[in-house]
Design an enzyme around this catalytic site. Structure first.
Site, PDB file in Angstrom:
ATOM      1  N   CYS A  74       5.408   0.404  14.651  1.00  0.00           N
ATOM      2  CA  CYS A  74       5.142   1.376  13.596  1.00  0.00           C
ATOM      3  C   CYS A  74       4.510   2.613  14.222  1.00  0.00           C
ATOM      4  O   CYS A  74       3.432   2.547  14.806  1.00  0.00           O
ATOM      5  CB  CYS A  74       4.211   0.771  12.548  1.00  0.00           C
ATOM      6  SG  CYS A  74       3.780   1.925  11.233  1.00  0.00           S
ATOM      7  N   GLU A 110       0.834  -1.211   0.000  1.00  0.00           N
ATOM      8  CA  GLU A 110       0.000   0.000   0.000  1.00  0.00           C
ATOM      9  C   GLU A 110       0.866   1.257   0.000  1.00  0.00           C
ATOM     10  O   GLU A 110       2.090   1.189   0.168  1.00  0.00           O
ATOM     11  CB  GLU A 110      -0.903   0.003   1.245  1.00  0.00           C
ATOM     12  CG  GLU A 110      -0.109   0.047   2.548  1.00  0.00           C
ATOM     13  CD  GLU A 110      -0.969   0.055   3.807  1.00  0.00           C
ATOM     14  OE1 GLU A 110      -2.061  -0.525   3.797  1.00  0.00           O
ATOM     15  OE2 GLU A 110      -0.510   0.645   4.810  1.00  0.00           O
ATOM     16  N   HIS A 167       5.349   6.283   7.696  1.00  0.00           N
ATOM     17  CA  HIS A 167       5.539   5.229   8.696  1.00  0.00           C
ATOM     18  C   HIS A 167       6.971   5.324   9.235  1.00  0.00           C
ATOM     19  O   HIS A 167       7.913   5.477   8.456  1.00  0.00           O
ATOM     20  CB  HIS A 167       5.373   3.838   8.075  1.00  0.00           C
ATOM     21  CG  HIS A 167       3.969   3.399   7.908  1.00  0.00           C
ATOM     22  ND1 HIS A 167       3.633   2.205   7.292  1.00  0.00           N
ATOM     23  CD2 HIS A 167       2.802   3.955   8.275  1.00  0.00           C
ATOM     24  CE1 HIS A 167       2.322   2.072   7.288  1.00  0.00           C
ATOM     25  NE2 HIS A 167       1.784   3.110   7.875  1.00  0.00           N
ATOM     26  N   HIS A 202       0.341   5.772   1.080  1.00  0.00           N
ATOM     27  CA  HIS A 202      -0.525   6.796   1.675  1.00  0.00           C
ATOM     28  C   HIS A 202       0.294   8.057   1.898  1.00  0.00           C
ATOM     29  O   HIS A 202       1.530   8.020   1.872  1.00  0.00           O
ATOM     30  CB  HIS A 202      -1.141   6.290   2.981  1.00  0.00           C
ATOM     31  CG  HIS A 202      -0.248   5.368   3.750  1.00  0.00           C
ATOM     32  ND1 HIS A 202       0.919   5.794   4.331  1.00  0.00           N
ATOM     33  CD2 HIS A 202      -0.321   4.017   3.976  1.00  0.00           C
ATOM     34  CE1 HIS A 202       1.513   4.757   4.918  1.00  0.00           C
ATOM     35  NE2 HIS A 202       0.793   3.656   4.717  1.00  0.00           N
TER      36      HIS A 202
END
Lengths: 167, 167
Positions: free
Chosen positions: A130, A76, A82, A78
């Protein structure tokens, strides 16, 4: 005013209960172990999530993800970043066009809008912390076109087939 | 526009350099090991700091603090919270009126404006991860009156004298 007092009392009670939470291996007192996501498309495998820290006064959250041997996180991207610290085991990660072997305590930074995935080796679980912003956008999963582009890179293709060392 | 491009290029270069940072024990590639604070009052002992994650796009930072055997962090309080995960060793922590033994992977939440300190056992180093908001207030150290109040509690007094198990 009364409402505020009740809220503050609730907050205090809530916090008092969790000042110190003991670890038992890689499970934590008072922390639920959750499936990674409720998503039927199953772009991930054998991964669970524990939210270790999440509080209205903190601007970020700290979560622990664990993959069983051979498991992997969702591919993924975004806008939010992270910040990852490997807490257990080893494996490989894809970040953008980079495929890297990862080991316990290594750090991985996932910049905004960058495809990424974590994969455990066959031999042992892979666990990582994370850190993410508390307010963040929803992850995007790859379209067929995005996947075709990723597979066009031999190193990324090998990683996605769980053969990152074959090249 | 040109300025923006330069800034974006810089950001990209900066990030590219640090997507994956290897750990060597409890030191990290490209991360400086810093003395805890530049404060002459020395309310702490034998502690260092490494900033593992700090980025303009992240609303929190992740730091690693390590104390040598018998070392301790500053006794302080502040409006911002601390979210702590013990990464190495064991010791005791004071949070408010609670003194707790802490071990590897335990979680400690420090609520706003709460006196707190971490102390390593004599036998081994104590290392912990600490997540904090990127924007935060300065810590306050205790006044003579604050200290007198803390020492009035026998359990806290024993902790501050590094004798937390003596009671």
């Amino acid at each position: 005013m009364r409402q505020t007092k009740i809220l503050m009392a609730k907050r205090t009670i809530h916090r008092k209960a969790q000042i110190h939470r003991k670890a038992q291996g890689f499970r934590w007192e008072g922390v639920d172990e959750l499936p990674y996501k409720e998503d039927d498309r199953a772009l991930f495998k054998a991964i669970t999530r524990q939210v270790l820290f999440s509080d209205p006064d903190m601007h970020a959250e700290l979560r622990y993800f664990e993959m069983q041997p051979g498991g992997f996180s969702t591919l993924e991207r975004h806008e939010h970043m992270h910040a990852v610290l490997i807490l257990r085991g080893r494996g490989h990660c894809l970040v953008g066009s980079e495929v890297k072997p990862i080991e316990t305590r290594d750090l991985v930074t996932v910049p905004p809008l960058t495809w990424h995935q974590f994969r455990a080796t066959e031999g042992e679980p892979l666990g990582f912390l994370c850190m993410v912003n508390a307010t963040r956008d929803k992850p995007q999963t790859p379209s067929a076109e995005d996947l075709a582009k990723l597979y066009a890179d031999a190193k990324i293709a090998a990683f996605l087939r769980s053969e990152p060392d074959s090249k």
